[in-house]
Scaffold this motif. Structure first.
Motif, PDB file in Angstrom:
ATOM      1  N   VAL A   1       0.815  -1.215   0.000  1.00 61.69           N
ATOM      2  CA  VAL A   1       0.000   0.000   0.000  1.00 61.69           C
ATOM      3  C   VAL A   1       0.847   1.262   0.000  1.00 61.69           C
ATOM      4  CG1 VAL A   1      -1.848   1.238   1.178  1.00 61.69           C
ATOM      5  CG2 VAL A   1      -1.845  -1.252   1.189  1.00 61.69           C
ATOM      6  N   ILE A   2       1.732   1.402   0.942  1.00 67.73           N
ATOM      7  CA  ILE A   2       2.471   2.652   1.117  1.00 67.73           C
ATOM      8  C   ILE A   2       3.329   2.997  -0.090  1.00 67.73           C
ATOM      9  CG2 ILE A   2       4.290   3.771   2.475  1.00 67.73           C
ATOM     10  CD1 ILE A   2       3.068   2.372   4.935  1.00 67.73           C
ATOM     11  N   ASN A   3       3.930   1.995  -0.696  1.00 63.84           N
ATOM     12  CA  ASN A   3       4.887   2.250  -1.778  1.00 63.84           C
ATOM     13  C   ASN A   3       4.297   2.178  -3.175  1.00 63.84           C
ATOM     14  OD1 ASN A   3       7.151   2.682  -0.075  1.00 63.84           O
ATOM     15  ND2 ASN A   3       7.206   0.497   0.319  1.00 63.84           N
ATOM     16  N   ILE A   4       2.986   2.292  -3.303  1.00 65.03           N
ATOM     17  CA  ILE A   4       2.428   2.306  -4.649  1.00 65.03           C
ATOM     18  C   ILE A   4       2.759   3.650  -5.307  1.00 65.03           C
ATOM     19  CG2 ILE A   4       0.606   0.653  -4.125  1.00 65.03           C
ATOM     20  CD1 ILE A   4      -1.379   2.915  -4.011  1.00 65.03           C
ATOM     21  N   PRO A   5       2.864   3.665  -6.630  1.00 62.64           N
ATOM     22  CA  PRO A   5       3.193   4.911  -7.325  1.00 62.64           C
ATOM     23  C   PRO A   5       2.170   6.016  -7.052  1.00 62.64           C
ATOM     24  CG  PRO A   5       3.351   3.029  -8.813  1.00 62.64           C
ATOM     25  CD  PRO A   5       2.744   2.527  -7.533  1.00 62.64           C
ATOM     26  N   ASP A   6       2.633   7.246  -7.099  1.00 61.85           N
ATOM     27  CA  ASP A   6       1.775   8.400  -6.791  1.00 61.85           C
ATOM     28  C   ASP A   6       0.507   8.442  -7.643  1.00 61.85           C
ATOM     29  OD1 ASP A   6       3.401   9.312  -4.772  1.00 61.85           O
ATOM     30  OD2 ASP A   6       4.541  10.659  -6.089  1.00 61.85           O
ATOM     31  N   GLU A   7       0.620   8.108  -8.928  1.00 59.14           N
ATOM     32  CA  GLU A   7      -0.566   8.171  -9.790  1.00 59.14           C
ATOM     33  C   GLU A   7      -1.615   7.137  -9.364  1.00 59.14           C
ATOM     34  OE1 GLU A   7       2.619   5.706 -11.791  1.00 59.14           O
ATOM     35  OE2 GLU A   7       2.561   7.750 -11.026  1.00 59.14           O
ATOM     36  N   GLU A   8      -1.180   6.018  -8.791  1.00 56.76           N
ATOM     37  CA  GLU A   8      -2.139   5.012  -8.324  1.00 56.76           C
ATOM     38  C   GLU A   8      -2.772   5.404  -6.992  1.00 56.76           C
ATOM     39  OE1 GLU A   8      -0.718   1.005  -8.448  1.00 56.76           O
ATOM     40  OE2 GLU A   8      -0.061   1.193 -10.524  1.00 56.76           O
ATOM     41  N   LYS A   9      -2.103   6.256  -6.226  1.00 56.84           N
ATOM     42  CA  LYS A   9      -2.676   6.718  -4.962  1.00 56.84           C
ATOM     43  C   LYS A   9      -3.911   7.586  -5.186  1.00 56.84           C
ATOM     44  CE  LYS A   9       1.612   6.627  -2.370  1.00 56.84           C
ATOM     45  NZ  LYS A   9       2.633   7.427  -1.692  1.00 56.84           N
ATOM     46  N   GLN A  10      -4.070   8.106  -6.373  1.00 55.80           N
ATOM     47  CA  GLN A  10      -5.222   8.945  -6.705  1.00 55.80           C
ATOM     48  C   GLN A  10      -6.443   8.116  -7.097  1.00 55.80           C
ATOM     49  OE1 GLN A  10      -4.745  12.119  -6.017  1.00 55.80           O
ATOM     50  NE2 GLN A  10      -2.645  11.534  -5.574  1.00 55.80           N
TER      51      GLN A  10
END
Length: 90
Positions: free
Chosen positions: A32-41
């Motif tokens: 969870v924490i290390n997913i790419p920034d674009e996927e955090k959206q």
């Protein structure tokens, strides 16, 4: 729904155990924490990662450690909701 059925539903929806913090920390950092920034959206991508973490927990942690209990995805995701909120509102 009568009181007896409400208690039964509450009992089946509430985990009666706590996944240890070291396990949650490991799973959150892996999935969870290390997913790419674009996927955090994308909430769908975040919940997909939580599902992956759940399967990893069942397949590796629970299989190797009989003291850990298996759980449904609903109970699992409820245990690490704070990690998810940290990512969403970061």
């Amino acid at each position: 729904m009568d009181a007896q059925n409400q208690n039964l539903v509450a009992a089946t929806c509430t985990p009666h155990f706590q996944i240890p913090d070291y396990v949650l920390d490991d799973l959150c950092s892996r999935f969870v924490i290390n997913i790419p920034d674009e996927e955090k959206q994308d909430l769908i991508r975040i919940f997909f990662q939580i599902e992956q973490a759940h399967w990893f927990y069942l397949d590796f942690y629970c299989a190797d450690n009989p003291d850990l209990k298996t759980c449904r995805i609903k109970d699992f995701s409820g245990q690490n909701i704070l990690f998810i909120l940290c990512i969403i509102f970061r």
